[in-house]
Design a protein around this motif. Structure first.
Motif, PDB file in Angstrom:
ATOM      1  N   TYR A 169       9.882  30.302  72.202  1.00  0.00           N
ATOM      2  CA  TYR A 169       8.580  30.283  73.097  1.00  0.00           C
ATOM      3  C   TYR A 169       8.991  28.945  74.046  1.00  0.00           C
ATOM      4  N   ARG A 170       9.853  28.361  73.649  1.00  0.00           N
ATOM      5  CA  ARG A 170      10.595  27.494  73.845  1.00  0.00           C
ATOM      6  C   ARG A 170      11.286  27.463  74.911  1.00  0.00           C
ATOM      7  N   SER A 171      12.540  28.382  74.595  1.00  0.00           N
ATOM      8  CA  SER A 171      12.927  29.075  75.908  1.00  0.00           C
ATOM      9  C   SER A 171      12.603  30.082  76.837  1.00  0.00           C
ATOM     10  N   ILE A 172      11.559  30.345  76.223  1.00  0.00           N
ATOM     11  CA  ILE A 172      10.709  30.865  77.890  1.00  0.00           C
ATOM     12  C   ILE A 172       9.963  29.977  78.600  1.00  0.00           C
ATOM     13  N   TYR A 173       9.187  29.203  78.322  1.00  0.00           N
ATOM     14  CA  TYR A 173       8.584  28.118  78.850  1.00  0.00           C
ATOM     15  C   TYR A 173       9.068  26.389  78.614  1.00  0.00           C
ATOM     16  N   GLY A 174      10.113  26.638  78.206  1.00  0.00           N
ATOM     17  CA  GLY A 174      10.325  25.138  78.189  1.00  0.00           C
ATOM     18  C   GLY A 174       9.492  24.478  77.758  1.00  0.00           C
ATOM     19  N   ALA A 175       8.718  24.923  76.934  1.00  0.00           N
ATOM     20  CA  ALA A 175       7.736  23.173  76.328  1.00  0.00           C
ATOM     21  C   ALA A 175       7.377  24.411  74.565  1.00  0.00           C
ATOM     22  N   VAL A 176       7.159  23.551  74.158  1.00  0.00           N
ATOM     23  CA  VAL A 176       7.396  24.336  72.214  1.00  0.00           C
ATOM     24  C   VAL A 176       5.582  24.768  72.201  1.00  0.00           C
ATOM     25  N   PRO A 177       4.544  25.846  71.561  1.00  0.00           N
ATOM     26  CA  PRO A 177       3.674  26.476  71.666  1.00  0.00           C
ATOM     27  C   PRO A 177       2.872  25.009  71.757  1.00  0.00           C
TER      28      PRO A 177
END
Length: 300
Positions: free
Chosen positions: A286-294
């Motif tokens: 998730y962090r690799s895609i959106y640059g933030a943790v869920p």
């Protein structure tokens, strides 16, 4: 001097202004909150695929990204979209369309009289089968520069019917596709709404998956929906430089993010919806895609 010359000049609304006024008269009652001293801020769930958004001070949202394609109607105030130095402005009664995955800066400006900005948002998860089966639209000769949808009496009626149906919990799921299909059919030939129909193969697949989150999607099931064989589907995706596995993983991650932002799930539930047995693996991806943790996208 003729008596007629003494008459005051009256402002006669244009056909578009008259249609915007009619649309506002029909849709504003959907977001009214009797008995409240003040409307709630932020996003409010109104029904199947239907949301409203309200704010009372000018707000600027940087790098906003649409997870679903949306049809929006400004009810009060003004909305601005900015990409670099290029901006678009929409006032009350205007309809705008954004495809999924659009990244832009947003400015919401309350109006002086009502003291708030407000909009109604309809999510478009997928094209109804009747529309998907129609021939592809011809490519435009030049890039379209107009972004606001041109209203017609038929479109005002269709938008009104769709919004009120989606806000009705008893029959919304049954009628939603029919009501939205009517709206989309009327929008199909409007250049400003072209982004809803000019979809790549991976975008069409993603919309199908997001629309039916509980279904187990196989290459055969997806290909059947698209009217082709499974091997043809895989070949087209390979030509596009991707694979079905990657498209499905991305779509499921979009589902997870949407669940988090709408407050429908915690991190563990979102991980399960995205197909991850490991919570830690889900968080890293998730962090690799959106640059933030869920947890940063959990609904506040």
């Amino acid at each position: 001097m003729p008596a007629a010359a003494n008459l005051a000049v009256m402002d006669i609304p244009t056909p578009q202004e008259a249609l915007r006024k009619l649309l506002l008269e029909r849709l504003r009652p959907l977001v009214e909150t009797p008995g409240r001293a003040q409307k709630p801020c932020g996003m409010q769930f109104r029904g199947t695929q239907l949301f409203s958004y309200c704010c009372f001070t000018t707000e600027r949202i940087a790098a906003f990204e649409t997870l679903q394609a949306v049809i929006g109607i400004v009810l009060n105030g003004t909305k601005e979209f900015w990409v670099g130095n290029s901006g678009r402005r929409f006032s009350a009664g205007q309809v705008f369309v954004l495809p999924a995955g659009t990244k832009l800066d947003v400015v919401n400006i309350p109006d002086d009289r009502r003291g708030r900005y407000e909009a109604l948002i309809v999510e478009v998860h997928h094209l109804p089968p009747a529309l998907a089966a129609l021939p592809e639209l011809p490519q435009p000769a030049a890039r379209e520069t107009r972004h606001d949808v041109t209203l017609t009496a038929e479109l005002v009626d269709a938008l009104s019917h769709a919004a009120h149906t989606l806000a009705s919990s008893d029959h919304a799921e049954i009628l939603a596709e029919h009501r939205l299909a009517e709206v989309l059919m009327l929008l199909r030939n409007d250049p400003a709404a072209r982004c809803l129909f000019d979809l790549s193969l991976r975008e069409r697949i993603a919309r199908m998956v997001v629309a039916e989150t509980t279904r187990t999607w196989t290459a055969e099931a997806i290909a059947a929906k698209l009217g082709m064989g499974a091997s043809t589907l895989r070949r087209h995706l390979t030509q596009d430089g991707t694979a079905l596995r990657e498209v499905l993983a991305t779509a499921r991650m979009q589902i997870a993010r949407g669940m988090l932002e709408r407050g429908e799930a915690n991190v563990s539930t979102a991980a399960e919806a995205a197909g991850y047995a490991s919570r830690s693996h889900f968080i890293r991806r998730y962090r690799s895609i959106y640059g933030a943790v869920p947890s940063e996208h959990l609904a506040r």
